[in-house]
Design a protein around this motif. Structure first.
Motif, mmCIF file in Angstrom:
data_model
loop_
_atom_site.group_PDB
_atom_site.id
_atom_site.type_symbol
_atom_site.label_atom_id
_atom_site.label_comp_id
_atom_site.label_asym_id
_atom_site.label_seq_id
_atom_site.Cartn_x
_atom_site.Cartn_y
_atom_site.Cartn_z
ATOM 1 N N LEU A 1 -7.053 7.423 1.611
ATOM 2 C CA LEU A 1 -5.929 7.657 2.510
ATOM 3 C C LEU A 1 -6.401 7.878 3.947
ATOM 4 O O LEU A 1 -7.424 8.535 4.197
ATOM 5 C CB LEU A 1 -5.113 8.867 2.052
ATOM 6 N N THR A 2 -5.653 7.331 4.872
ATOM 7 C CA THR A 2 -5.957 7.495 6.294
ATOM 8 C C THR A 2 -5.519 8.889 6.751
ATOM 9 O O THR A 2 -4.811 9.610 6.038
ATOM 10 C CB THR A 2 -5.210 6.450 7.128
ATOM 11 N N GLU A 3 -5.915 9.287 7.941
ATOM 12 C CA GLU A 3 -5.519 10.581 8.489
ATOM 13 C C GLU A 3 -3.998 10.670 8.605
ATOM 14 O O GLU A 3 -3.408 11.717 8.306
ATOM 15 C CB GLU A 3 -6.168 10.802 9.856
ATOM 16 N N GLU A 4 -3.368 9.578 9.030
ATOM 17 C CA GLU A 4 -1.911 9.584 9.172
ATOM 18 C C GLU A 4 -1.240 9.772 7.805
ATOM 19 O O GLU A 4 -0.243 10.505 7.689
ATOM 20 C CB GLU A 4 -1.435 8.283 9.814
ATOM 21 N N GLU A 5 -1.763 9.119 6.774
ATOM 22 C CA GLU A 5 -1.185 9.241 5.437
ATOM 23 C C GLU A 5 -1.360 10.652 4.890
ATOM 24 O O GLU A 5 -0.477 11.175 4.205
ATOM 25 C CB GLU A 5 -1.815 8.211 4.497
ATOM 26 N N GLU A 6 -2.499 11.291 5.176
ATOM 27 C CA GLU A 6 -2.698 12.673 4.736
ATOM 28 C C GLU A 6 -1.814 13.631 5.530
ATOM 29 O O GLU A 6 -1.216 14.556 4.952
ATOM 30 C CB GLU A 6 -4.173 13.060 4.897
ATOM 31 N N ARG B 1 0.822 -1.205 0.000
ATOM 32 C CA ARG B 1 0.000 0.000 0.000
ATOM 33 C C ARG B 1 0.862 1.264 0.000
ATOM 34 O O ARG B 1 0.557 2.236 -0.700
ATOM 35 C CB ARG B 1 -0.928 -0.005 1.218
#
Length: 917
Positions: free
Chosen positions: A250-255, A218
């Motif tokens: 996308l997750t919050e961490e990825e953003e 991913r």
């Protein structure tokens, strides 16, 4: 070995593997030499004979090669490939005795060849080599494209189409191939062509599913897609990467980890990418992950964008932050004030209201910055700005006198003399031939150099040329008939003259070529090509005989123009040497010579006492256009006026121009030039040249810009509708051409300003500015032409507005306003305004706010439009233009030269409206 060669000649590919297997290593080397000769010979066969033998030749050569590099070059040769059924199973058979390491080397070399990406069969062949050799799969742009083709074909079993996700799950090379999708310059189109984006049976959804299942990494997909969005590219490819990002969710961490990436996309990405980045930034702000400094920086970029939706969304985000935390006013309000200079009046109003709402939270220093920025606000908002800033506004916004900014007038550049030494000449000729360049100055001086040195130093020239041209196909061991046949179909350029000079063309072919291009084509492009071809064949004859010392038509300036005094001196040298000019060379020289202000040169030419001198004197004294353009009035629909309005298949009218006859060109010039002197009614159907370009078309008639413009108008017309891009390349050249810039040049420019493709509109804007700088722009004529084209649905107002906005942004506000002022009376006369007219008015209003009104008479219909009910863009921008133009400027048109609206039945957009002067 003879049996193998016979089988190859007869195209019996199935028999080849057994025959190759019967040869030892030495026998294969000998056979390979014969196969290479046969391959050269096959290039001269007719296509049916060549097609029958090429598969057998491919298999035999692959089996006889002992080196992997040479074998890969043989298999990848374009002349041996059958695009429908390359015999890869037979190739695998003849390579069955090779070492696995050798096969691995071959696989990697084939994967690096661009020619190995044509069909899914290419991928299957390389994949089979990899399986046999037990080596890693080579991953290149070429092989990835072939893999995508293979995946697409693998989805079909008979008439049944398998889901993409199932095909990818079963693919053994999936994890090696997918990361490469995000690394190439542009993704193959197979990735983003699908029938129904909502079905889920497409690449973005499949990749996201495989990532969720753990078959794909991913993090690799997220990083790859985000980086490609940040890097930019073509809209189609970026939409694919954006679809991947959205499908991954996308997750919050990825953003949170990619704040700089979202900021860069919002400021510089295409609209759809910037919009997504804005959404992410808004979520980051809501989560407290977006600092004020980062928000200020990204907002400074976004507020400069032309997309109103993006600018409005950014102002909304800024307003939300200012409401939440008043302490950010000192850092964010100066950024908001940057929108005071936006071209859209509503954006200015929103920015002013937002500033007024939070001004009390700003410090004195910031207030001063805001006051200076408020000077960019138009007259429509000056009263509201005074309520916000008070007396500070008048103190800080002293206006400077307006000064128009236009580009420098292009100056004519001298074409240098022909190279003096053989070495210099050959180096230049080789560079031009290898690059296929036809830049006028370099081409003409090299052509002249070949003629000069062929007469004075033929032995050294031919020896140097033969060495420099090594690798040219026509120097191979081919029959002269084959070379003759090629150049007869495609005269090319300097290579034609070089081939004739080196004896690679027969004398009969050159003789026939000189007489062949006697009838020009059916369109101006073919006719001008015919002129060039006639000159090339004639030059080939000069090169082989050494009859003339130099060419007469070599231009003096980069545009192709020839100084009359220089031509007189050349004719004097010919007379002194007792040499008669070549007919095509002298005819081209006459078409290139500058005719205006050349009476002294005409007198000198008459004193030569030769027929050519008399013709030149008569030509200069007459100073008549090569193809006179019929006078054009935009209010007439009769061909006798010069305007030729034809109806297309859909009933739309075509505004074109006709040219008159020149009998002396038909009677005294070589027949290759006769098309230029015939009368021509324009053809609304596009010719096969499309938007092709050749600088030599302009250089053939460098003193007759009007004739060239009239002949090129059909191409520009189609470029404003559904034609290909690139057709407006001719416009900057027309601005530099000699002769008047009258009806034809302005009509061509009008079509260019309304071109469908942005690149063409930029060429037209450049031309507009150059004509204005030269003092040759007739703004009233151009404005009337634009009104006619809009009236007949040939130019869309929003495209015209885009061109006008681009031109005005260079500082040419008065020039642009002069053109639009001439067009607006007709455009404002419709009962139902054409779509995009509000944008045109917005540009005109912005120009008027910068430079003031450009004419004393009012714009007919402006006051009536501004007084309509409602708050549409059209009404608001009309009121803005009226306010910027001053009192009394929006009344009805006065009598005299200004345009009036009358009743007529000729308008295709509005049957009750047309124009009369």
């Amino acid at each position: 070995m003879k049996e193998l060669l016979t089988a190859v000649r007869e195209g019996r590919k199935q028999a080849v593997p057994a025959l190759v297997a019967g040869l030892d290593r030495a026998g294969r080397r000998v056979a390979l030499t014969e196969l290479k000769s046969l391959r050269k010979e096959a290039r001269g066969w007719d296509w049916q004979q060549r097609a029958a033998a090429q598969n057998a030749l491919l298999v035999a050569g692959a089996g006889c090669h002992t080196g992997a590099a040479a074998c890969a070059a043989w298999i990848g040769g374009r002349d041996l490939r059958d695009w429908s059924s390359t015999p890869y199973p037979l190739v695998l058979t003849v390579l069955a005795d090779r070492d696995p390491a050798w096969l691995a080397d071959l696989a990697h070399r084939l994967a690096a060849r661009p020619s190995m990406a044509s069909t899914d069969a290419d991928y299957r062949f390389v994949a089979e080599l990899v399986r046999i050799a037990q080596c890693p799969m080579p991953v290149t742009d070429t092989i990835v494209e072939a893999w995508l083709s293979y995946v697409g074909s693998s989805r079909w079993q008979g008439n049944k189409r398998n889901p993409l996700i199932e095909v990818l799950r079963a693919d053994p090379h999936l994890t090696a191939m997918v990361p490469r999708l995000f690394e190439g310059s542009e993704p193959p189109s197979a990735l983003y062509w699908y029938d129904d984006p909502d079905s889920g049976d497409h690449w973005p959804a499949a990749l996201a599913t495989l990532a969720a299942e753990g078959m794909l990494d991913r993090a690799v997909l997220v990083d790859g897609a985000v980086k490609r969005l940040l890097r930019g590219g073509k809209p189609g490819s970026l939409r694919f990467y954006l679809a991947v990002v959205r499908a991954l969710g996308l997750t919050e961490e990825e953003e949170n980890a990619r704040v700089p990436d979202w900021s860069g996309m919002a400021g510089d990405g295409i609209a759809i990418v910037a919009g997504h980045a804005q959404e992410v930034l808004s979520r980051l702000d809501a989560r407290g992950e977006l600092t004020t400094r980062v928000l200020a920086e990204v907002s400074g970029s976004v507020l400069f964008r032309t997309e109103k939706k993006l600018v409005r969304a950014q102002l909304v985000l800024l307003g939300r932050v200012l409401r939440r935390d008043a302490s950010t006013a000192d850092e964010l309000l100066p950024v908001v004030a940057e929108a005071f200079g936006h071209e859209d009046m509503d954006i200015q109003e929103r920015a002013l209201k937002l500033t007024a709402r939070h001004l009390r939270s700003a410090g004195d220093t910031v207030r001063e910055v805001l006051v200076v920025a408020a000077a960019q606000l138009g007259p429509m908002h000056r009263a509201a700005a005074r309520e916000v800033f008070g007396d500070l506004l008048d103190e800080g916004t002293a206006e400077e006198p307006y000064e128009e900014t236009l580009p420098p007038v292009p100056s004519a550049r001298l074409v240098g003399p022909a190279p003096e030494t053989v070495a210099e000449l050959v180096e230049e000729v080789a560079a031009l031939v290898n690059s296929r360049s036809r830049e006028v100055g370099s081409f003409e001086r090299a052509l002249d150099g070949l003629i000069r040195h062929a007469r004075t130093d033929r032995t050294a020239l031919t020896a140097a040329l033969r060495e420099a041209m090594a690798g040219q196909w026509w120097l191979d061991d081919l029959r002269l008939e084959q070379v003759d046949r090629w150049f007869t179909r495609n005269p090319g350029g300097l290579d034609l003259v070089a081939a004739a000079l080196l004896g690679r063309m027969s004398f009969r072919s050159v003789h026939d070529g000189i007489n062949r291009w006697t009838a020009a084509g059916t369109c101006p492009h073919a006719a001008l090509d015919g002129v060039m071809h006639a000159r090339l064949w004639e030059a080939a004859g000069f090169a082989t005989t050494g009859r003339v010392p130099f060419l007469l038509a070599t231009p003096t300036w980069h545009t192709g123009s020839l100084d009359p005094d220089e031509l007189v001196e050349r004719l004097r040298a010919y007379h002194r040497l007792g040499v008669r000019p070549g007919p095509a060379d002298f005819a081209q020289a006459l078409l290139r010579v500058r005719r205006s202000g050349s009476l002294r040169a005409a007198a000198d030419a008459a004193l030569l006492g030769t027929a050519e001198g008399d013709r030149l004197a008569s030509w200069l004294r007459a100073d008549t256009p090569v193809a006179p353009v019929l006078r054009h009035r935009p209010d007439s629909d009769r061909p006798t006026s010069g305007t030729w309005w034809q109806r297309s298949a859909t009933g739309a009218r075509r505004v074109l121009l006709a040219t008159k006859e020149r009998l002396d060109i038909q009677q005294e010039f070589p027949r290759a030039f006769h098309w230029l002197g015939r009368p021509h009614l324009p053809d609304q159907s596009p010719c096969y040249h499309g938007a092709a370009r050749s600088e030599h078309w302009l250089a053939a008639l460098p003193e007759d810009g009007e004739a060239l413009a009239a002949w090129m108008v059909p191409t520009l017309m189609h470029g404003a509708d559904d034609g290909p891009d690139g057709g407006a390349w001719v416009l900057p050249g027309l601005a530099e051409a000699g002769g008047p810039a009258a009806d034809a040049v302005h009509l061509a420019l009008a079509y260019g300003l309304g071109a469908r493709h942005p690149e063409d509109r930029l060429s037209a804007v450049d031309t507009l500015l150059v004509l204005a700088a030269q003092g040759r722009l007739d703004a009233r004529l151009l404005g009337r032409e634009l009104a006619v084209l809009v009236d007949h649905d040939l130019v869309k107002p929003n495209r015209l507005a885009d061109s006008a906005r681009t031109a005005a942004a260079t500082g040419a506000y008065r020039t642009v306003l002069s053109v639009l002022t001439a067009a607006l009376p007709s455009l404002l006369a419709y009962d139902k305004a054409p779509h995009g007219l509000g944008d045109v008015l917005a540009v005109a209003a912005a120009c008027a706010e910068r430079c003031g009104p450009v004419a004393s008479e009012p714009i007919a219909g402006l006051a009536a439009t501004a007084g309509r009910r409602g708050s549409s863009q059209l009404v608001r921008q009309a009121a803005r233009l009226l306010a910027a133009s001053g009192p009394g400027y929006g009344g009805e048109a006065a009598d005299g030269d200004s345009q009036k609206v009358v009743i007529s039945a000729r308008s295709t957009r509005n049957p009750s409206v047309t124009m009369r002067s």
